[in-house]
Design a protein around this motif. Structure first.
Motif, PDB file in Angstrom:
ATOM      1  N   GLN A   5       0.910  -1.172  -0.018  1.00 52.34           N
ATOM      2  CA  GLN A   5       0.084  -0.033   0.006  1.00 52.34           C
ATOM      3  C   GLN A   5       0.768   1.205  -0.030  1.00 52.34           C
ATOM      4  OE1 GLN A   5      -2.899   0.297   2.951  1.00 52.34           O
ATOM      5  NE2 GLN A   5      -3.778  -2.028   2.734  1.00 52.34           N
ATOM      6  N   ILE A   6       2.043   1.233   0.895  1.00 51.05           N
ATOM      7  CA  ILE A   6       2.721   2.326   1.234  1.00 51.05           C
ATOM      8  C   ILE A   6       3.318   2.624  -0.357  1.00 51.05           C
ATOM      9  CG2 ILE A   6       4.869   3.174   2.086  1.00 51.05           C
ATOM     10  CD1 ILE A   6       3.739   2.059   4.575  1.00 51.05           C
ATOM     11  N   SER A   7       3.949   1.515  -0.840  1.00 55.48           N
ATOM     12  CA  SER A   7       4.748   1.814  -2.082  1.00 55.48           C
ATOM     13  C   SER A   7       3.911   2.355  -3.330  1.00 55.48           C
ATOM     14  CB  SER A   7       5.170   0.536  -2.582  1.00 55.48           C
ATOM     15  OG  SER A   7       6.225  -0.089  -1.615  1.00 55.48           O
ATOM     16  N   LEU A   8       2.602   1.642  -3.252  1.00 54.94           N
ATOM     17  CA  LEU A   8       1.671   2.518  -4.398  1.00 54.94           C
ATOM     18  C   LEU A   8       1.311   3.740  -4.212  1.00 54.94           C
ATOM     19  CD1 LEU A   8      -0.974  -0.799  -4.926  1.00 54.94           C
ATOM     20  CD2 LEU A   8       0.611   0.356  -6.577  1.00 54.94           C
ATOM     21  N   LEU A   9       1.234   4.009  -2.958  1.00 53.21           N
ATOM     22  CA  LEU A   9       0.812   5.358  -2.630  1.00 53.21           C
ATOM     23  C   LEU A   9       2.010   6.394  -2.780  1.00 53.21           C
ATOM     24  CD1 LEU A   9      -1.379   5.189   0.484  1.00 53.21           C
ATOM     25  CD2 LEU A   9      -2.276   5.876  -1.748  1.00 53.21           C
ATOM     26  N   LYS A  10       3.120   5.892  -2.393  1.00 55.69           N
ATOM     27  CA  LYS A  10       4.234   6.712  -2.626  1.00 55.69           C
ATOM     28  C   LYS A  10       4.732   6.926  -4.420  1.00 55.69           C
ATOM     29  CE  LYS A  10       7.420   6.139   1.158  1.00 55.69           C
ATOM     30  NZ  LYS A  10       8.864   5.613   1.701  1.00 55.69           N
ATOM     31  N   GLY A  11       4.316   5.854  -5.035  1.00 52.37           N
ATOM     32  CA  GLY A  11       4.575   6.012  -6.362  1.00 52.37           C
ATOM     33  C   GLY A  11       3.391   6.698  -7.324  1.00 52.37           C
ATOM     34  N   ALA A  12       2.255   6.799  -6.692  1.00 53.51           N
ATOM     35  CA  ALA A  12       1.149   7.313  -7.611  1.00 53.51           C
ATOM     36  C   ALA A  12       0.284   8.307  -7.120  1.00 53.51           C
ATOM     37  CB  ALA A  12       0.301   6.113  -7.890  1.00 53.51           C
ATOM     38  N   THR A  13       0.732   8.623  -5.789  1.00 50.64           N
ATOM     39  CA  THR A  13      -0.303   9.638  -5.357  1.00 50.64           C
ATOM     40  C   THR A  13      -0.496  11.172  -6.248  1.00 50.64           C
ATOM     41  OG1 THR A  13      -0.197   8.863  -2.972  1.00 50.64           O
ATOM     42  CG2 THR A  13      -0.929  11.075  -3.228  1.00 50.64           C
ATOM     43  N   PHE A  14       1.108  11.576  -6.221  1.00 50.37           N
ATOM     44  CA  PHE A  14       1.263  12.815  -6.973  1.00 50.37           C
ATOM     45  C   PHE A  14       0.460  12.566  -8.365  1.00 50.37           C
ATOM     46  CE2 PHE A  14       3.529  15.545  -9.860  1.00 50.37           C
ATOM     47  CZ  PHE A  14       3.204  16.943  -9.335  1.00 50.37           C
ATOM     48  N   GLU A  15       0.794  11.655  -8.925  1.00 51.39           N
ATOM     49  CA  GLU A  15       0.171  11.536 -10.484  1.00 51.39           C
ATOM     50  C   GLU A  15      -1.315  11.468 -10.383  1.00 51.39           C
ATOM     51  OE1 GLU A  15       2.710  10.099  -9.363  1.00 51.39           O
ATOM     52  OE2 GLU A  15       4.505  10.319 -11.001  1.00 51.39           O
ATOM     53  N   MET A  16      -1.824  10.638  -9.175  1.00 51.20           N
ATOM     54  CA  MET A  16      -3.235  10.875  -9.216  1.00 51.20           C
ATOM     55  C   MET A  16      -4.013  12.267  -8.920  1.00 51.20           C
ATOM     56  SD  MET A  16      -4.634   7.884  -9.076  1.00 51.20           S
ATOM     57  CE  MET A  16      -6.350   7.753  -8.115  1.00 51.20           C
ATOM     58  N   CYS A  17      -3.155  13.010  -8.127  1.00 52.20           N
ATOM     59  CA  CYS A  17      -3.405  14.311  -7.949  1.00 52.20           C
ATOM     60  C   CYS A  17      -3.579  15.149  -9.190  1.00 52.20           C
ATOM     61  CB  CYS A  17      -2.681  15.113  -6.921  1.00 52.20           C
ATOM     62  SG  CYS A  17      -2.631  14.538  -5.497  1.00 52.20           S
ATOM     63  N   ILE A  18      -2.537  14.944  -9.969  1.00 56.27           N
ATOM     64  CA  ILE A  18      -2.599  15.685 -11.390  1.00 56.27           C
ATOM     65  C   ILE A  18      -3.779  15.461 -12.162  1.00 56.27           C
ATOM     66  CG2 ILE A  18      -1.209  16.123 -13.468  1.00 56.27           C
ATOM     67  CD1 ILE A  18       0.029  17.272 -10.890  1.00 56.27           C
ATOM     68  N   LEU A  19      -4.204  13.813 -12.062  1.00 57.06           N
ATOM     69  CA  LEU A  19      -5.057  13.565 -12.947  1.00 57.06           C
ATOM     70  C   LEU A  19      -6.648  13.988 -12.221  1.00 57.06           C
ATOM     71  CD1 LEU A  19      -4.177   9.846 -13.454  1.00 57.06           C
ATOM     72  CD2 LEU A  19      -4.411  11.536 -15.066  1.00 57.06           C
ATOM     73  N   ARG A  20      -6.337  14.255 -11.267  1.00 58.46           N
ATOM     74  CA  ARG A  20      -7.885  14.592 -10.625  1.00 58.46           C
ATOM     75  C   ARG A  20      -8.074  16.172 -11.135  1.00 58.46           C
ATOM     76  NH1 ARG A  20      -9.504  12.378  -4.580  1.00 58.46           N
ATOM     77  NH2 ARG A  20     -10.094  10.523  -5.224  1.00 58.46           N
ATOM     78  N   PHE A  21      -6.742  16.951 -10.900  1.00 55.63           N
ATOM     79  CA  PHE A  21      -6.973  18.168 -11.512  1.00 55.63           C
ATOM     80  C   PHE A  21      -7.336  18.412 -12.590  1.00 55.63           C
ATOM     81  CE2 PHE A  21      -4.682  19.717  -7.585  1.00 55.63           C
ATOM     82  CZ  PHE A  21      -5.531  20.714  -7.236  1.00 55.63           C
ATOM     83  N   ASN A  22      -6.822  17.494 -13.696  1.00 51.21           N
ATOM     84  CA  ASN A  22      -6.942  17.642 -15.041  1.00 51.21           C
ATOM     85  C   ASN A  22      -8.409  17.275 -15.342  1.00 51.21           C
ATOM     86  OD1 ASN A  22      -4.493  18.796 -15.370  1.00 51.21           O
ATOM     87  ND2 ASN A  22      -3.217  16.881 -15.978  1.00 51.21           N
ATOM     88  N   THR A  23      -8.948  16.505 -14.484  1.00 44.95           N
ATOM     89  CA  THR A  23     -10.500  16.384 -15.060  1.00 44.95           C
ATOM     90  C   THR A  23     -11.056  17.645 -14.674  1.00 44.95           C
ATOM     91  OG1 THR A  23     -11.230  15.855 -12.548  1.00 44.95           O
ATOM     92  CG2 THR A  23     -10.357  13.961 -14.143  1.00 44.95           C
ATOM     93  N   MET A  24     -10.749  18.794 -13.909  1.00 42.93           N
ATOM     94  CA  MET A  24     -11.278  19.907 -13.960  1.00 42.93           C
ATOM     95  C   MET A  24     -11.043  20.912 -14.934  1.00 42.93           C
ATOM     96  SD  MET A  24     -13.208  18.715 -11.822  1.00 42.93           S
ATOM     97  CE  MET A  24     -14.119  19.875 -11.289  1.00 42.93           C
TER      98      MET A  24
END
Ligand SMILES: [Zn+2]
Ligand SMILES: [Zn+2]
Ligand SMILES: [Zn+2]
Ligand SMILES: [Zn+2]
Lengths: 337, 337
Positions: free
Chosen positions: A271-290
């Motif tokens: 879980q930690i590894s996944l979050l470390k690797g993808a959280t930032f990208e997820m944020c960008i994705l979320r922003f870009n949906t807007m």
DNA sequence: GTCGGTTCAATCGGTTCA
DNA sequence: TGAACCGATTGAACCGAC
């Protein structure tokens, strides 16, 4: 106020090309009078200026751009490229017309690249905004248990992604006056005032200018535009805000993961590894949906973040966009090589 | 991602060098020493002085300022940055032209910042205004005594009217979010929520919408637009600010009076009566000297108050490219009233 | 006189549509 | 396909502070 009868064009008619096209017998040196110099060097029609490096008519201008962009190999259906190109015959053999365009000196480099055109279009469109936007609904295919998974993901998304961005109103904003950034003084001294350090920092960053709009519940609007200087520091007054935004968005993405059953079933270290690797990208994705490509704006509830720069043509990442090999930049601008 | 190649050609590319020189007015050789000083170090055109630290022509001067302010990464559409830049080819490749500008030593620090330009513009505007203002009182037959009085009044005005409005930055502003006006609750309850009371208050008032612009010292801009509703309450979020403004301006006018010797010589009760009767009007007058009829804006230093066009389409001045400044406000300049 | 910025007609890219 | 159009860029002429 009017002056300059265009002395610059005086030499045009005297230009002689070394190639032998004397067969055309068209009088090139007809510039003895002002009216006579406007002749298309390709077809002899009336020219109206230089296009792609050569004095041509509107027809040859458009033809050259279209033919070059089509990028197909043309073959002369008649003789091996000896067709005469005149105002009346120019439409009969594209191959010879294009050949003559090139021989006359028209340059394909002067045709704007697809990326440049796209950017220019976006810019123009943005400039006359205040337009309604088209609703872009999308349908989905169908599957089986995949649908359940999709549903779970979408539920998680809904639960943990506040698309009204209601908390954003609590985040710090640039100071109205005395926009002295609020960085610790240590940072101020070292980062901001030492040119070497600063240029080192800016070395790989792209210039960006973001304006912010805040829409009050009563209909009022606050609008922030960053400093107009372009030394890279114009973003600094926004840093406290962006820090708050990042913190909040990170939490949202982490919560998203924790809501997903398959995620919870993973070992904690995974879980930690996944979050470390993808959280930032997820944020960008979320922003870009807007993100609104028409206006170059992230519409975040009562907040809106807008690319200020006239070169800020953006596209939603994820949408197929490989028009040309020359295109790079997915969604970052100013990608000067 | 480059903006656009953007090239312009004034000549036919196949011009042979040795031939071309005979056609053009003069070769750009550096043979003349004094003439060597007068050639553009970027393109070789005739230069007319140092611009941004380098001897350049008018074209390269303007190009450098515009290209730098645009702040766009340009890309050479031809060979990677090896384009020759001459008077005739300088429009072919913006990237190489700008690169050569920089290599020649042109300094972007010498380009005035937007803020500096704005300041300069305001200064020039002010001076023009003063010029128009001077003639009326000037010269013509005034007695010594009259001139002395005028001088005393003008000195008093200068001393007590801060036309930079530097204190305004400390005044309260509408809340960014939750624009709950900060009126005491008593007033809120009675005034705002009782329709009868409210309509009584609004009976004689004119609907007005004022937007506010705040220009930071770093060039940033905050912009406030009031609620779009038109029930008369849209001014409420601004009331705290206007209260501070009024208080400050009143003090200024009172100080103005106290500086005038003839005023000080009046009995105290007369002083009070005069102030009671005229202070408000004096404030209005002072404000109106800062009014720009073209934009419908009170320009108060780093603050600007703008009448919002009820029909929309009113914009705050700022980076606005004003088309022309032909007409100056008729009634502002001490001429009227 | 020098050297900042400003103005605006001319130029030439792309776009539209018959 | 190309005439008509749109709009970004250019640079000569100009303005004004120093
Ligand atoms: Zn032609
Ligand atoms: Zn042919
Ligand atoms: Zn030059
Ligand atoms: Zn180049």
């Amino acid at each position: 106020l009017e002056m300059r009868p265009e002395e610059r064009w005086n030499h045009v008619g005297l230009v002689q090309r070394e190639e032998a096209d004397s067969v055309l017998e068209e009088p090139i040196n007809v510039d003895e009078e002002d009216g006579g110099l406007q002749i298309c060097r390709v077809c002899g029609d009336k020219a109206n200026g230089y296009h792609f490096n050569v004095m041509t008519c509107e027809g040859c201008k458009g033809f050259f751009r279209r033919a070059m962009k089509r990028n197909v190999r043309l073959r002369c259906p008649f003789r091996k490229g000896t067709c005469e190109i005149t105002r009346k015959t120019r439409r009969q053999c594209q191959a010879c017309r294009l050949r003559k365009c090139l021989e006359s000196g028209m340059k394909k480099e002067m045709i704007m690249s697809d990326a440049a055109v796209e950017q220019r279009r976006a810019l123009i469109k943005r400039k006359k905004r205040e337009k309604i936007e088209a609703p872009p609904p999308g349908g989905q295919g169908l599957t089986e248990e995949q649908q359940a998974l999709i549903q779970e993901l979408m539920d998680a998304q809904m639960q943990t992604f506040d698309t009204t961005f209601s908390h954003f109103k609590d985040f710090r904003l640039p100071a109205v006056f005395h926009s002295d950034c609020e960085l610790p003084e240590v940072l101020q001294a070292s980062l901001l005032e030492d040119p070497a350090t600063w240029s080192q920092i800016m070395k790989d960053s792209v210039p960006m200018k973001i304006s912010v709009q805040l829409r009050g519940e009563d209909g009022s609007i606050w609008n922030y535009q960053p400093p107009s200087k372009s030394d890279g520091k114009e973003i600094i007054p926004l840093l406290p805000h962006l820090a708050d935004v990042s913190t909040y968005m990170f939490k949202g993405v982490i919560n998203f993961a924790k809501v997903i059953s398959h995620f919870r079933e993973l070992p904690i270290e995974d879980q930690i590894s996944l979050l470390k690797g993808a959280t930032f990208e997820m944020c960008i994705l979320r922003f870009n949906t807007m993100f609104d490509t028409e206006t170059g704006t992230w519409e975040c509830g009562r907040l809106a973040y807008c690319f200020e720069d006239p070169n800020g043509a953006q596209e939603m990442p994820g949408r197929g966009r490989e028009g040309k090999s020359s295109v790079r930049d997915p969604w970052v601008l100013g990608a000067g090589s």
